[in-house]
Design a protein around this motif. Structure first.
Motif: not given
Ligand code: TXA
Ligand code: MG
Length: 535
Positions: A58, A147, A153-154, A159-160, A163, A239, A303
């Motif tokens: 992270k 994230n 945050s995903p 989304d994950v 990242d 965020y 996003r």
């Protein structure tokens, strides 16, 4: 690193995928898992080496502790001690679900998880895949949001993937997260208990069990200088999309009025009902009066702003009631607490000698701001008979005064700038007085309904930036600055260069300013001020 992807739609049937994810976790690997709030980046909470991998994946600061995820409320005593009755009452009512409770930790929780604190945050997620994976792993799972640190945050496996691909052993796709914002965090390790992070379980709901619950100051405000965060996570920038977001205070009419008057925004972040009224590209974040639709959309919307290449975004202000508090908490941080159309504020303007602060301040004054000039105040505080002047006399000698009792500036400068120590002594005597008067005047202007502009060559060195809602550094190339001060003060090139060199420290500090204003061709000072939405 190769990142496996497992898609789990029915954990009861997909035992192979569940076992594969659990085996990686037991082997000390990091696996991204779905939860009902946001996706988490999980590792065996008892294995310090595995937990370290989470921080690496992270890029998370080491002093920010992780939440420990358990399969059932009964497991709480495996990681926490002195568990109060209120904790059991809360867990019985809200778990499994989006609630995190902070308790005193047992020794089995390594400092890597608790970031050296004596407490541990526990949560029992209700997402069936998360629950099945924790059970199959047979150990508590430490998991922050999945994230990259500082980013939204995903809420989906995509989304994950954006990242974390290549950074973790596996990603488990369990569909979009239901809540969309992270769990409510409440600490029972303090008296009274404190709400550290609002979520879809509201303060009102918690008060049924915790009548004396306090909402932490950091929920809706930036952390004051020098204060320690009750929850370390609250001190970090959070965020944040790449775009600069500004929250426009007020209702829909106020928002669209502001947008019309102020052309700076390229994109709008609004509620669904607002979309038809937008004359610019817009992204929506749920319905006006339905905060649960807002939590579901917020991080996706942030996003999306980046995908659109948004640079300056004006956002509607959500309600702070109920679940809305959780939305505001995230959006205020995403906007770095920048508000428009709100009460008047204090703006700090700095810049090296010759950069042209005065020119910029004159324009701000013409636009209605009240200028508080620290150079003028610096002269006032050493007026004949002033306490500062008498302190200077004691420190630097009685002969720094002219026969009429006024300060001999040249003599003082010669003595004070003889060494770094004497220069520091000079600032220690003069700065506090200058800062006090500056703030007094700025606050008086704000109280009178004006925006105050603090014009300060040493804004950051003097710590004045902490009192400013926004800071602006006026810049110009070195040749330009040198030419300007030579023309203004009749200096030689060498003298001018020496003056510039003295300001190196402030120049480095002031790189943190929120905005840079370019005071050189093509100038367009007014347009730059407008684009910064300063007034
Ligand atoms: O919904 C959630 O809580 C998600 C999912 C994955 O469960 N997790 C999550 O974790 O949001 P994270 O690490 O992004 O946020 C945890 C927050 C941080 O602000 C951290 O500082 C705080 O909880 N925290 C954790 N342990 C704490 C402790 N012992 N004392 C105070 N704050 C703590
Ligand atoms: Mg997080």
């Amino acid at each position: 690193m190769n990142t496996e992807l497992y898609t789990i739609t029915d954990p009861a049937k997909q035992t192979e995928e569940i076992s594969a994810a659990a085996a990686l976790l037991r082997a000390g690997e990091v696996v991204a898992i779905p939860t009902e709030t946001v996706y988490g980046l999980a590792a065996n909470a008892f294995d310090p080496a595995a937990v370290k991998k989470i921080f690496e994946a992270k890029g998370r600061p080491q002093d920010n502790p992780l939440i420990v995820h358990l399969a059932s409320p009964e497991d709480v005593t495996t990681v926490a001690k002195d568990v109060p009755d209120a904790a059991y009452a809360l867990l019985r009512r809200f778990s499994p679900g989006p609630l995190t409770v902070i308790l005193h930790k047992k020794d089995c929780i390594p400092p890597e998880v608790s970031a050296g604190l004596s407490t541990v945050a526990v949560r029992i997620p209700s997402h069936p895949a998360a629950n099945a994976i924790i059970r199959a792993a047979g150990v508590p799972l430490a998991a922050p949001s999945a994230n990259l640190s500082g980013f939204p945050s995903p809420t989906t496996a995509e989304d994950v993937r954006d990242d974390m691909t290549g950074r973790v052993a596996a990603i488990v796709d369990g569909g979009p997260s239901e809540a969309g914002i992270e769990s409510t965090v409440v600490t029972l390790a303090t008296d009274p208990p404190r709400l550290l992070r609002p979520g879809v379980i509201t303060a009102e709901q918690l008060r049924e069990f915790l009548p004396d619950l306090v909402v932490d100051e950091a929920v809706l405000h930036p952390l004051a200088e020098g204060k320690t965060a009750a929850s370390p996570g609250m001190k970090y920038k959070h965020y944040s999309p790449k775009a600069q977001i500004y929250i426009v205070k007020g209702d829909r009419a106020a928002f669209f009025g502001y947008v019309k008057r102020n052309p700076a925004a390229d994109t709008l972040l609004v509620f669904e009902e607002d979309a038809p009224l937008c004359e610019k590209p817009c992204v929506t974040m749920g319905k006006t009066d339905e905060p649960l639709t807002q939590t579901g959309r917020l991080f996706t919307a942030l996003r999306e702003l980046d995908r659109l290449g948004a640079k300056t975004v004006f956002a509607r202000e959500p309600s702070k009631e109920g679940v809305g508090l959780g939305v505001c908490n995230r959006l205020y941080r995403a906007a770095a607490f920048r508000f428009l159309n709100g009460p008047p504020r204090i703006i700090g303007v700095c810049g090296q000698t010759g950069a042209g602060k005065s020119t910029v301040c004159a324009r701000l004054a013409a636009m209605g701001a009240e200028i508080v000039d620290t150079d003028i105040i610096a002269r006032e505080v050493v007026a004949p008979g002033s306490p500062v002047l008498s302190d200077l006399k004691t420190a630097f000698g009685g002969d720094i005064l002219l026969p009429d009792g006024a300060l001999d500036r040249k003599k003082l400068a010669a003595r004070a700038f003889a060494s770094p120590e004497t220069a520091a002594r000079l600032s220690a005597i003069t700065h506090p007085a200058i800062v006090n008067i500056t703030l007094e005047r700025a606050n008086a202007a704000v109280a009178a309904g004006k925006t105050a502009v603090i014009d300060a060559p040493l804004l950051f060195t003097a710590g004045l930036q902490a009192y400013c809602a926004v800071t602006v550094k006026v810049t110009a190339p070195e040749e330009t600055r040198i030419a300007r001060i030579r023309a203004r003060d009749g200096l030689t090139e060498a003298e001018a260069k020496k003056r510039v060199a003295v300001q190196a420290e402030e120049d480095a500090l002031s790189e943190q300013a929120d905005f840079k204003l370019k005071n050189y061709p093509p100038y367009e000072i007014d347009a730059q001020i407008t684009a910064m939405c300063l007034l």
